[in-house]
Scaffold this active site. Structure first.
Site, short mmCIF file in Angstrom:
data_model
loop_
_atom_site.label_atom_id
_atom_site.label_comp_id
_atom_site.label_asym_id
_atom_site.label_seq_id
_atom_site.Cartn_x
_atom_site.Cartn_y
_atom_site.Cartn_z
NE ARG A 1 47.03 16.88 -17.06
CZ ARG A 1 45.93 16.16 -16.50
NH1 ARG A 1 45.97 14.77 -17.11
NH2 ARG A 1 45.00 16.74 -15.87
CE LYS B 1 25.89 15.10 -9.82
NZ LYS B 1 26.09 13.69 -9.93
N GLY C 1 40.18 21.44 -13.17
CA GLY C 1 38.99 21.19 -13.87
C GLY C 1 38.25 21.79 -15.02
N GLY D 1 41.37 16.60 -9.53
CA GLY D 1 41.09 16.08 -8.61
C GLY D 1 42.07 16.50 -7.33
P1 AMP Z 1 31.80 20.23 -12.05
O1 AMP Z 1 32.50 18.91 -12.66
O2 AMP Z 1 31.02 19.90 -10.88
O3 AMP Z 1 32.79 21.49 -11.80
O4 AMP Z 1 30.83 20.63 -13.34
C1 AMP Z 1 31.06 21.00 -14.69
C2 AMP Z 1 29.88 21.03 -15.45
O5 AMP Z 1 29.02 21.68 -14.85
C3 AMP Z 1 30.17 21.67 -16.66
O6 AMP Z 1 30.05 20.72 -17.69
C4 AMP Z 1 28.89 22.55 -17.09
O7 AMP Z 1 28.21 22.50 -18.26
C5 AMP Z 1 27.80 22.12 -15.77
N1 AMP Z 1 26.96 23.25 -15.38
C6 AMP Z 1 27.43 24.38 -15.09
N2 AMP Z 1 26.21 25.01 -14.57
C7 AMP Z 1 25.18 24.36 -14.83
C8 AMP Z 1 23.69 24.40 -14.67
N3 AMP Z 1 23.36 25.68 -14.26
N4 AMP Z 1 22.87 23.42 -15.10
C9 AMP Z 1 23.66 22.18 -15.15
N5 AMP Z 1 24.84 22.06 -15.56
C10 AMP Z 1 25.70 23.27 -15.34
#
Ligand code: AMP
Length: 432
Positions: free
Chosen positions: A38, A200, A364, A388
């Site tokens: 950064r 999610k 992210g 974000g």
């Molecule tokens: P996000 O912050 O929503 O982009 O989520 C990122 C996180 O999703 C990472 O730390 C991954 O370990 C997790 N992730 C990715 N695929 C899966 C999965 N199939 N089941 C559970 N967690 C997951």
């Protein structure tokens, strides 16, 4: 669009005190900076202002001190690292407001660089307090916002202060982010594919809805794919799923139909047993995995990465695309045995970039994955510095730290018409 420091007359910068909001919110371990990207990302603006003989007063937040002085969150290590990177001593102030400080800024020489104390030590910062912003503005003659990563926040140093300083313009990093996430993706070379992953659906609903009319294909991987697979009637075992968003998933699928956008879900997944692998295993070599069809995952197992067949399909689509936006990993890449899908996607992006494709990574966790795989920023077209902020920008939201700048117009978020017949149609024909 937005006015930048390059639009200013050199006379407007020379010998002027310029308040530059930067995002120096770097990760620290025991007072040591573990990733300085950064700081590095802010160098072009700082160097440009130095070359134009401005007096540069940098302002940033670090961590979440919540309006109080937290010794461990002082910006001294940042000032030291910045001095090393610039090859010039950076003046570190221990405060961010006050008459004494105003006098010190007036005593600065041309091309001097100073860094104020962590702006979040002051409650007025996050409150976007106008009196605090006014005090801050007394330190300078004009304002530059180069903190894209903080532009989605309406805080005193990202928004309110701009009302008291003129001109108020964007820095070079802010401008590049807006160009890449805005103009470039709104006028993409097609086929245009978005790859969305992560844990999610709920955190990415708005961005998915916004992307459907724009792109030709959306590849959905990671944990969020299971909400879609279940919505289509698949058996997903114990895979992560948001049951309260099954309708959202159906809505996105039908929107995609309406816009003739192909939604590609994994067809196979690497699964692990239904135990908490995160607690049980510190190292991934102890985790046993089994590949299953994505819509037939046994009751006691959970999908943790995309499988080899999906990798092949995803990589093929990437190879056939000219523009890619990537946000979110394909699996739990933090564990080596579950990194394959994410790594294959990342490497396919590198390959596409080397062949002239445009590849934009929207911040992210995908950025953390690139770091894990040793992929550097010059191997892709653009890696956003804002997690974000990049998501909100892609959702089409107005970023307060950008909208307050001179010459801002929201034209960058206008969508380009999708030409017909689209890539989605060709893809459908090809897969029959
Ligand atoms: P996000 O912050 O929503 O982009 O989520 C990122 C996180 O999703 C990472 O730390 C991954 O370990 C997790 N992730 C990715 N695929 C899966 C999965 N199939 N089941 C559970 N967690 C997951």
């Amino acid at each position: 669009m937005v006015k930048t420091i390059k639009d200013l007359d050199k006379k407007e910068l020379g010998s002027k005190r310029v308040l530059v909001r930067v995002d120096f919110n770097v990760p620290l371990r025991d007072g040591v900076i573990t990733d300085d990207s950064r700081i590095v990302a802010a160098l072009p603006s700082i160097k440009y202002l130095m070359a134009n003989n401005a007096k540069i007063i940098l302002v940033s937040h670090l961590g979440r001190p919540k309006g109080q002085v937290v010794e461990a969150l002082r910006l001294n290590p940042v000032a030291t690292r910045l001095s090393e990177l610039l090859g010039k001593a950076v003046i570190k102030f221990d405060t961010a407001t006050g008459a004494e400080l105003v006098a010190k800024t007036k005593a600065m020489k041309d091309a001097d660089v100073a860094l104020l104390e962590n702006i979040r030590f002051y409650p007025g910062e996050e409150a976007n307090d106008v009196d605090f912003a006014k005090e801050l503005s007394e330190l300078a003659d004009l304002y530059v916002n180069d903190a894209f990563g903080a532009a989605h926040r309406a805080h005193a140093s990202t928004q309110a202060v701009s009302s008291y300083l003129s001109p108020a313009v964007a820095g070079l990093l802010m401008h590049k982010e807006v160009e890449m996430l805005g103009s470039k993706l709104n006028h993409p070379e097609r086929p245009f594919t978005a790859i969305i992953g992560g844990a999610k659906v709920s955190s990415k609903i708005s961005v998915l809805k916004k992307l459907v009319p724009k792109v030709d294909t959306i590849i959905i991987g990671g944990g969020m794919a299971f909400t879609f697979l279940k919505a289509q009637g698949g058996q997903i075992g114990q895979s992560i799923c948001e049951d309260d968003h099954l309708d959202t998933a159906r809505e996105i699928l039908s929107l995609a139909d309406q816009f003739n956008t192909a939604i590609i879900l994994p067809t196979d997944n690497k699964t692990t047993s239904n135990e908490n692998i995160f607690e049980k295993h510190q190292t991934s070599d102890k985790i046993e995995t089994e590949t299953c069809a994505s819509n037939q995952i046994p009751q006691d197992r959970q999908g943790m990465d995309i499988g080899p067949e999906s990798v092949k399909q995803f990589v093929k689509i990437i190879t056939q695309s000219k523009t890619i936006l990537w946000n979110g990993p394909m699996g739990v890449f933090e564990y080596d045995v579950l990194e394959n899908g994410t790594k294959a996607v990342a490497l396919a992006l590198v390959e596409l970039t080397s062949k002239g494709g445009t590849t934009i990574v929207g911040g992210g966790d995908s950025v953390a994955a690139l770091e894990k795989f040793g992929i550097s920023k010059n191997q892709l077209t653009h890696i956003s510095t804002g997690g974000g902020a990049s998501l909100e920008f892609l959702e089409g939201k107005t970023l307060p730290g950008l909208a307050c700048l001179d010459g801002y117009s929201s034209s960058t978020t206008e969508e380009a018409e999708k030409p017909h017949p689209s890539f989605a149609e060709e893809l459908k024909k090809a897969s029959v």
